[in-house]
Enzyme design. Structure first.
Site, short mmCIF file in Angstrom:
data_model
loop_
_atom_site.label_atom_id
_atom_site.label_comp_id
_atom_site.label_asym_id
_atom_site.label_seq_id
_atom_site.Cartn_x
_atom_site.Cartn_y
_atom_site.Cartn_z
N GLN A 217 0.83 -1.21 0.00
CA GLN A 217 0.00 0.00 0.00
C GLN A 217 0.87 1.26 0.00
OE1 GLN A 217 -2.86 -2.35 3.08
NE2 GLN A 217 -3.30 -0.16 2.96
N ARG A 367 -8.73 -1.09 8.14
CA ARG A 367 -9.75 -0.18 7.63
C ARG A 367 -10.32 0.69 8.76
NH1 ARG A 367 -14.40 -1.67 3.06
NH2 ARG A 367 -14.60 0.46 2.40
N CYS A 368 -9.41 1.28 9.55
CA CYS A 368 -9.92 2.01 10.72
C CYS A 368 -9.02 3.15 11.12
CB CYS A 368 -10.10 1.06 11.90
SG CYS A 368 -8.66 0.83 12.91
N GLU A 737 -13.02 4.45 5.52
CA GLU A 737 -13.09 3.61 6.71
C GLU A 737 -14.28 3.92 7.62
OE1 GLU A 737 -9.17 4.82 7.88
OE2 GLU A 737 -8.27 3.04 7.01
#
Lengths: 783, 150
Positions: A217, A367-368, A737
């Site tokens: 990423q 995802r947070c 997110e």
């Protein structure tokens, strides 16, 4: 006009989908190079053991096996350990002790993938099992099994971190009329991206250049990390090229550097051949970094009327055997101190202790953003515990306490400056859409008949867009991001960014920002990311940072181009630049709409007829260090029905009102929210990784780790409010997110609400039928 | 996991003892033995194929009699590995002579399984272990109760 251009606010169809839906994406495993070798990894069956001997002779005897790499082989290269983002270090391969099950023990390089696997099976390792500690609370007790013998500090405590006014908070609690306290466990879960991790490393011995195709990423940061870790072996940064091709989901799991990457690079340098390493599913779910695993005790002090006053939170964070959390913030618990949420606590205090256990490294920001799910879940659950305690409707209690819209920018008692918000508006819209009053009536009727129905609310506030250099860096590198735009003579543009899409739709949304700013049709703008030889330096995509950071860079780079284009337009229109205005996606002489030039005309002139004294060409680059984070928010309402026979929770309705500021592409945002809600449903009802006392992972495959499928997912209902971010160049906040962060509490609150009249105050997620049925039996209401 | 039980064998105690404490004899009743390598009377290496359902592995086991108290008490420690899995077993056995021709064996085993077999097969482990135990014991019984051939 906006629809022709495809600018901000248009639901432009995703440009990248043309190749994805035809199966023509190009992922790491699609890369095939001449003479390529394959690497496979032998892993430990034990969670904690001494390695007494590794016998590689049988593996090396297999035709096609070219090399076996063990920890001892890495010692002379000083590669047996590698640094983590958290000032810790992590084994690449162990020299004497393994610290968790499925830890890498040796690597086999072979001419074929299957031969490499046969080689792995033929490696004989003699282990002496050691005592195992998997519970972080026990790990912190005196006399606990020591996980990290290599550290000077001879216990399992990693760090203590605290923020807030301890004395003031303690006093507020002492004086409070009402105090509620709740233990909350946020279980260990795994991102389980459909594409596992992998790499093709290709070292050219002649010119010393290393090219890697890698599931990352953050390709640019990886290039720098490789140069820092392997610089002493001659890999210098100008001769390292990291290419992050199409990625099949990242969710934070593709931020860290895993040992397999280092081994693939090492094997290519060693053999002079390209080397491919691709994890299988079990390796991915068993050994790659995990998310969450926070043991939280939260307390809230309030007045009898429900006015919230103070918040006190104590947490034990399980980081596994190495503190390798993917957390570039200056705070060991990430942005956990967003835990005051949507409420104006006058006093608050948060402390977190990190612990080592015999488990793989944890701390993936699944995802947070960074620990924002843990924070949002805790505060939104705790608000409902207070509502039960003082017998107040949870919607009313939230409305009563929200930070008012007039208070923004609002500085929380834990130090964050919230950019903008209107929390009441979002909750009112959600209540209206779901008919909250009607549902409460229905619930009362059902309850009278013995039926179990619950309504749960989550009014979360997120913190994303890492980030401002005062809060973040990676190895000292500030967390700006970048965009370079080149407008070609024919009026088409190439846009390159330092971030990297893993499915978010960057090729479409960033083209839309440029389209909006330059008046070029979105179809004429190509977006390219992920190749460090061509893209400007950036820190990558995670923590919902692409739009808040790279989106800002894109808008500003485009505006730089527009400034120059305006001078060219003035030249072409024989007018003073002061008399030129940008209107309807064209440069016009003020008050004379007939006298105008399009960006295409200006672009051609930039290469064929540029003014004397001006540089030719039409390009710009911007490195954007955001002044602040962004604070998306939302209100979710969930309705559940519980089967009194099986204990199964069925999500009947779920209304999600999100506010992510200005929306670039409503269709993509809706897709992001659908995916995020599904990933929020998952830990609420299904997903959890547990370990037995011997450190055996329970749930190391998709038979035991329950990902929700289309069968389990309800029909999501979405809506939006728009509160622009005042500091972002286009007012956007990011949405990647929000739904993952906000959804679990709404579902858990709904289940507790369904059972509240039986005296239930809290259930730890995942709320499985087994847990619910046990409660129903205890309360004597099971069918 | 702990397993335990009692087995009546129609054979005199010293015969049962010598069978169960002789690596060469006792391994004839182990599941699917691939090879046996006796280091000394108390230590031996045995390679067996075992598993749960479709998850089978070739386990290379190091076995040690940590206690041998004639004529009736023994403890055996076995540790072994298959690719991706590991097994550890500690068994105690006590023999009581019922009369000159019959023996009661009380046994207990603590088994720890790690790795792939444990992860994938945990829920089937008890059943698989019961099945293996039954096979081993019926083999032992059959061999010991068979008429002695000189």
């Amino acid at each position: 006009m906006a629809t022709e251009i495809g600018g901000i606010g248009s639901s432009v169809k995703r440009k990248e989908d043309a190749r994805f839906i035809r199966g023509r994406g190009n992922y790491v495993d699609d890369v095939k190079l001449p003479g390529m070798l394959y690497l496979d990894i032998a892993r430990s069956p034990y969670a904690h053991a001494r390695i007494k001997n590794i016998d590689t002779s049988k593996a090396l005897a297999i035709p096609g096996v070219l090399a076996v790499i063990t920890g001892k082989d890495l010692v002379p290269l000083k590669l047996e350990w590698m640094p983590t983002l958290m000032s810790d270090r992590q084994m690449v391969l162990p020299t004497d002790t393994v610290l968790y099950q499925a830890q890498e023990v040796a690597a086999v390089v072979a001419t074929e993938r299957y031969i490499a696997a046969d080689g792995v099976a033929a490696i004989e390792v003699e282990y002496e099992p050691l005592p195992v500690v998997v519970d972080p609370i026990k790990a912190l007790q005196p006399g606990a099994t020591l996980v990290r013998e290599d550290r000077e500090q001879k216990d399992n405590h990693i760090w203590h971190w605290e923020v807030g006014d301890k004395a003031g908070t303690d006093k507020a609690f002492k004086d409070a009329e009402v105090v509620v306290k709740q233990d909350i466990y946020i279980p260990r879960i795994h991102v389980s991206s459909i594409e596992t991790c992998g790499m093709v490393a290709s070292f050219d011995k002649i010119n010393g250049k290393l090219t890697v195709w890698m599931t990352t990423q953050a390709p640019h940061a990886i290039r720098t990390v490789i140069a820092l870790v392997a610089g002493h072996l001659g890999l210098s940064e100008e001769r390292i090229r990291v290419i992050s091709p199409d990625i099949g989901g990242g969710f934070g799991g593709k931020v860290p550097v895993y040992p397999g990457y280092v081994l693939a690079i090492g094997a290519s340098v060693l053999t002079g051949h390209p080397v491919k390493w691709i994890e299988d599913r079990s390796e991915n779910i068993q050994a790659d970094s995990f998310a969450r695993d926070y043991h939280i005790t939260a307390e809230l002090a309030a007045k009898k009327d429900g006015t919230m006053q103070a918040l006190r939170v104590k947490t034990v964070a399980d980081h596994g055997a190495f503190d390798a959390a993917a957390n570039p913030s200056k705070y060991p618990a990430g942005l956990f101190h967003i835990i005051t949420g949507s409420y104006p606590f006058a006093k608050s205090f948060v402390e977190v202790d990190g612990a080592y256990t015999n488990k793989p490294p944890g701390g993936i920001a699944y995802r947070c953003s960074f620990r924002v799910t843990e924070a949002a879940f805790t505060i939104e659950r705790l608000v409902d515990v207070l509502a039960l305690e003082i017998k107040k409707d949870p919607a009313e209690l939230r409305m009563q306490n929200f930070i008012p819209p007039t208070a923004f920018p609002y500085t929380s008692s834990l130090g964050w400056e919230y950019d903008s918000g209107d929390y009441g508006r979002a909750l009112r819209l959600a209540m209206e859409k779901i008919d909250y009053a009607g549902l409460r009536k229905e619930q009362a009727q059902k309850r009278a008949k013995g039926e179990l129905m619950g309504i749960g609310i989550s009014s979360f506030t997120e913190i994303v867009g890492a980030g401002p250099s005062k809060h973040f860096d990676i190895l000292g590198i500030k967390m700006f991001d970048s965009c370079e735009i080149r407008v070609h003579p024919t009026g088409k543009a190439m846009v390159r960014l330092g971030v990297k899409s893993q499915g978010q739709g960057h090729e479409t949304t960033f083209a839309q920002i440029v389209a909006e700013e330059l008046g070029l049709p979105v179809g004429d703008i190509a977006v390219e990311e992920g190749d460090t030889d061509t893209a400007p330096y950036g820190l990558g995509t995670y923590a919902s940072r692409s739009t808040p950071v790279a989106g800002g860079a894109t808008a500003i780079a485009a505006r730089k181009i527009r400034e120059k284009a305006k001078l060219i337009a003035a030249h072409l229109l024989e007018a003073s630049p002061d008399d030129i205005e940008w209107k309807d996606y064209k440069f016009q002489v003020k008050g004379v709409p007939a006298k105008s030039k399009t960006m295409q005309e200006v672009a051609f002139a930039a290469y064929t007829n540029h003014p004397q004294g001006m540089e030719a060409g039409l390009e710009a680059v911007d490195y954007y260090d955001p002044p602040n984070l962004t604070f998306p928010f939302g209100s979710y309402i969930c309705v559940v029905d519980i089967d009194r026979g099986t204990g199964e929770v069925k999500v009947r309705r779920f209304v999600a009102v999100d506010d992510c500021g200005v929306i670039i592409n409503p269709m993509i945002v809706e897709g992001q929210i659908h995916g995020g809600l599904t990933m929020g449903l998952a830990p609420a009802l299904y997903e959890q990784i547990t370990y037995d006392d011997d450190g055996n992972i329970q749930g190391g495959n998709f038979m035991d780790y329950l990902l929700p499928t289309a069968m389990e997912v309800p029909s999501w209902e979405t809506a939006k409010t728009t509160t622009p971010s005042p500091h972002h160049p286009i007012g956007a906040k990011g949405v990647g997110e929000s739904a993952t962060v906000g959804a679990p509490a709404a579902i858990a609150n709904a289940v507790v609400d369904a059972l509240a009249h039986l005296g239930v105050r809290h259930i730890d997620i995942p709320i499985t039928p087994w847990k619910v049925q046990k409660i129903l039996k205890e309360k004597g209401v099971a069918e | 996991m702990r397993f335990e039980g009692t087995l009546d064998i129609a054979a005199p105690r010293d015969r049962v003892w010598s069978f169960l404490t002789d690596p060469k004899q006792v391994t004839t009743c182990a599941p699917d033995v691939q090879s046996l390598d006796v280091t000394d009377p108390r230590h031996f290496k045995v390679v067996v194929r075992a598993g749960v359902g479709p998850i089978k592995g070739t386990f290379s086991m190091n076995v040690e009699f940590t206690e041998l108290v004639e004529p009736g008490h023994a403890i055996v420690l076995a540790r072994g590995q298959a690719p991706g899995s590991a097994v550890e077993l500690r068994s105690t056995m006590d023999l009581a002579a019922l009369d000159g021709t019959r023996t009661t064996m009380k046994w207990a085993s603590d088994v720890t399984v790690s790795g792939m077999i444990q992860q994938v097969g945990a829920r089937l482990m008890q059943g698989a272990a019961d099945k293996i135990t039954q096979q081993v014991f019926s083999c032992i019984k059959a061999k010991l109760e068979a008429p002695v051939t000189a």
